[in-house]
Structures are given as C-alpha cells and as structure tokens.
Design a protein around this motif. Structure first.
Motif, short mmCIF file in Angstrom:
data_model
loop_
_atom_site.label_atom_id
_atom_site.label_comp_id
_atom_site.label_asym_id
_atom_site.label_seq_id
_atom_site.Cartn_x
_atom_site.Cartn_y
_atom_site.Cartn_z
N PHE A 118 0.78 -1.22 0.04
CA PHE A 118 0.02 -0.08 0.03
C PHE A 118 0.84 1.09 -0.09
O PHE A 118 0.67 2.04 -0.89
N LEU A 119 1.92 1.25 0.82
CA LEU A 119 2.98 2.39 0.99
C LEU A 119 3.56 2.63 -0.42
O LEU A 119 3.65 3.80 -0.78
N GLU A 120 4.21 1.60 -1.03
CA GLU A 120 4.66 1.77 -2.14
C GLU A 120 3.94 2.17 -3.45
O GLU A 120 4.34 2.95 -4.32
N ARG A 121 2.58 2.22 -3.40
CA ARG A 121 1.69 2.43 -4.32
C ARG A 121 1.23 3.86 -4.14
O ARG A 121 0.94 4.64 -5.19
N ARG A 122 0.95 4.43 -2.89
CA ARG A 122 0.63 5.50 -2.60
C ARG A 122 1.54 6.63 -2.14
O ARG A 122 1.30 7.91 -2.28
N VAL A 123 2.79 6.40 -1.58
CA VAL A 123 3.74 7.31 -1.04
C VAL A 123 4.83 7.39 -1.98
O VAL A 123 5.62 6.28 -2.21
N PRO A 124 5.02 8.43 -2.72
CA PRO A 124 6.23 8.29 -3.56
C PRO A 124 7.94 8.48 -2.78
O PRO A 124 8.50 9.53 -2.89
N VAL A 125 8.25 7.43 -2.37
CA VAL A 125 9.48 7.54 -1.47
C VAL A 125 10.44 6.83 -2.51
O VAL A 125 10.22 5.47 -2.82
N ASP A 126 11.85 7.22 -2.62
CA ASP A 126 12.89 6.47 -3.29
C ASP A 126 13.52 5.65 -2.18
O ASP A 126 14.56 6.22 -1.62
N ALA A 127 13.45 4.33 -1.88
CA ALA A 127 13.94 3.66 -0.75
C ALA A 127 13.85 2.17 -1.35
O ALA A 127 13.21 1.95 -2.29
N THR A 128 14.93 1.54 -0.95
CA THR A 128 14.86 -0.02 -1.12
C THR A 128 14.11 -0.41 -0.01
O THR A 128 14.02 -0.07 1.07
N VAL A 129 13.17 -1.52 -0.38
CA VAL A 129 12.04 -2.13 0.35
C VAL A 129 12.51 -3.58 0.34
O VAL A 129 12.52 -4.08 -0.78
N VAL A 130 12.66 -4.02 1.55
CA VAL A 130 13.15 -5.40 1.58
C VAL A 130 12.66 -6.16 2.99
O VAL A 130 12.52 -5.53 3.93
N ALA A 131 12.13 -7.20 2.47
CA ALA A 131 11.75 -8.09 3.90
C ALA A 131 12.99 -8.37 4.59
O ALA A 131 13.91 -8.72 4.08
N PHE A 132 12.99 -8.57 5.84
CA PHE A 132 14.18 -8.73 6.73
C PHE A 132 14.54 -10.15 6.53
O PHE A 132 15.77 -10.35 6.65
N GLN A 133 13.79 -11.11 6.10
CA GLN A 133 14.20 -12.23 5.81
C GLN A 133 15.30 -12.56 4.68
O GLN A 133 15.91 -13.44 4.58
N PHE A 134 15.25 -11.35 3.78
CA PHE A 134 16.21 -11.26 2.79
C PHE A 134 17.11 -10.42 2.96
O PHE A 134 17.94 -10.23 1.84
N ALA A 135 17.34 -9.64 3.92
CA ALA A 135 18.36 -8.51 4.08
C ALA A 135 19.23 -8.85 4.83
O ALA A 135 19.43 -9.84 5.48
N ASP A 136 20.43 -7.99 4.65
CA ASP A 136 21.67 -8.27 5.54
C ASP A 136 21.74 -7.55 6.52
O ASP A 136 21.92 -6.15 6.57
N LEU A 137 21.00 -7.96 7.49
CA LEU A 137 20.61 -6.97 8.73
C LEU A 137 21.95 -6.54 9.46
O LEU A 137 21.94 -5.23 9.93
N ASP A 138 23.06 -7.40 9.27
CA ASP A 138 24.23 -6.97 9.89
C ASP A 138 24.82 -5.67 8.92
O ASP A 138 25.19 -4.68 9.79
N ALA A 139 24.71 -5.72 7.89
CA ALA A 139 25.41 -4.70 7.27
C ALA A 139 24.32 -3.33 7.35
O ALA A 139 24.79 -2.19 7.24
N LEU A 140 23.16 -3.67 7.51
CA LEU A 140 22.13 -2.58 7.85
C LEU A 140 22.29 -1.87 9.02
O LEU A 140 21.73 -0.98 9.49
#
Length: 131
Positions: free
Chosen positions: A22-44
């Motif tokens: 919903f946010l991706e469709r309605r809010v024009p923000v330039d960000a990388t969106v990632v599920a934590f299960q697929f993210a490099d959380l240490d690097a973040l």
C-alpha cells in the motif's frame, strides 16, 4: 553513506506485506524495500529480533529508526504533503499517540486484514522456518 534509505519489514506477515505494498503504491519515496528475511541485517546495522518486532527505516547515513518513528521518517522522506504528516508524527504529543497506535496494531497484526495466525508467532516458530 548509503545511496538510498532502506525500509525493512516482516515478509512472512501478510498484514505487513500488504501494508508495505500500500505504501509503495501511495507514497512516492525513493527507498529500497526489503523483507528482513532477505536483508543483510548486519550490514544495515540491526538485528532479526528488532526487525521481527517493528518495521525499520535505515536512512542514508545508516541511522536505524523503528515502529511509528520509522513510518514518520519514511513519510518525511517522501516530501510534499507526506512530509508534513511525517514530521508531525515525530513530534510529541503526536509521536506518543503514534507509538501507542503502532504497538497496538503490531501486537495484533494477526487479527488485521491480511493477517494470519503465523503473523503472531515469533519468526523462528512460523511454518516453514528453519530451525
């Protein structure tokens, strides 16, 4: 300095995934969106425990915000009319109310539209979790 901010959410939760879409469709923000299960959380600069607990916003400087504050920062970064709402969400007493509402929704996400019983389980106990 990171090229783009990052929004981290629980990809196993139907309600969380629907909310992010919903946010991706309605809010024009330039960000990388990632599920934590697929993210490099240490690097973040964060942990799976925190990502299971709340949505996270990691800004370009690497600062990690969670929950209602993360949503406020995302809206601020979107600019336009969203910016005013995002700033307002981060200023007391509105920030206090936003935090309470966020926790209420997050703690009951399995009951929300799109939520499932799996949303209520810690990630390690969800169906299909390795472990």
């Amino acid at each position: 300095m990171r090229e783009r901010p990052v929004l981290v959410y629980d990809g196993d939760c139907g309600f969380c995934t629907s909310s992010v879409r919903f946010l991706e469709r309605r809010v024009p923000v330039d960000a990388t969106v990632v599920a934590f299960q697929f993210a490099d959380l240490d690097a973040l600069g964060t942990t799976a425990e925190r990502a299971e607990h709340e949505v996270l916003w990691i800004d370009r400087a690497g600062r990690v915000s969670g929950g209602a504050e993360a949503i406020g920062r995302l809206l601020t970064a979107a600019g336009g009319p969203w910016r005013a709402l995002g700033v307002l969400m981060r200023v007391p007493p509105v920030s206090w109310a936003a935090h309470v509402v966020y926790r209420l929704v997050a703690n009951n996400r399995q009951r929300m539209p799109g939520g499932t019983a799996a949303c209520a389980l810690p990630a390690a106990r969800r169906p299909g979790a390795s472990g």
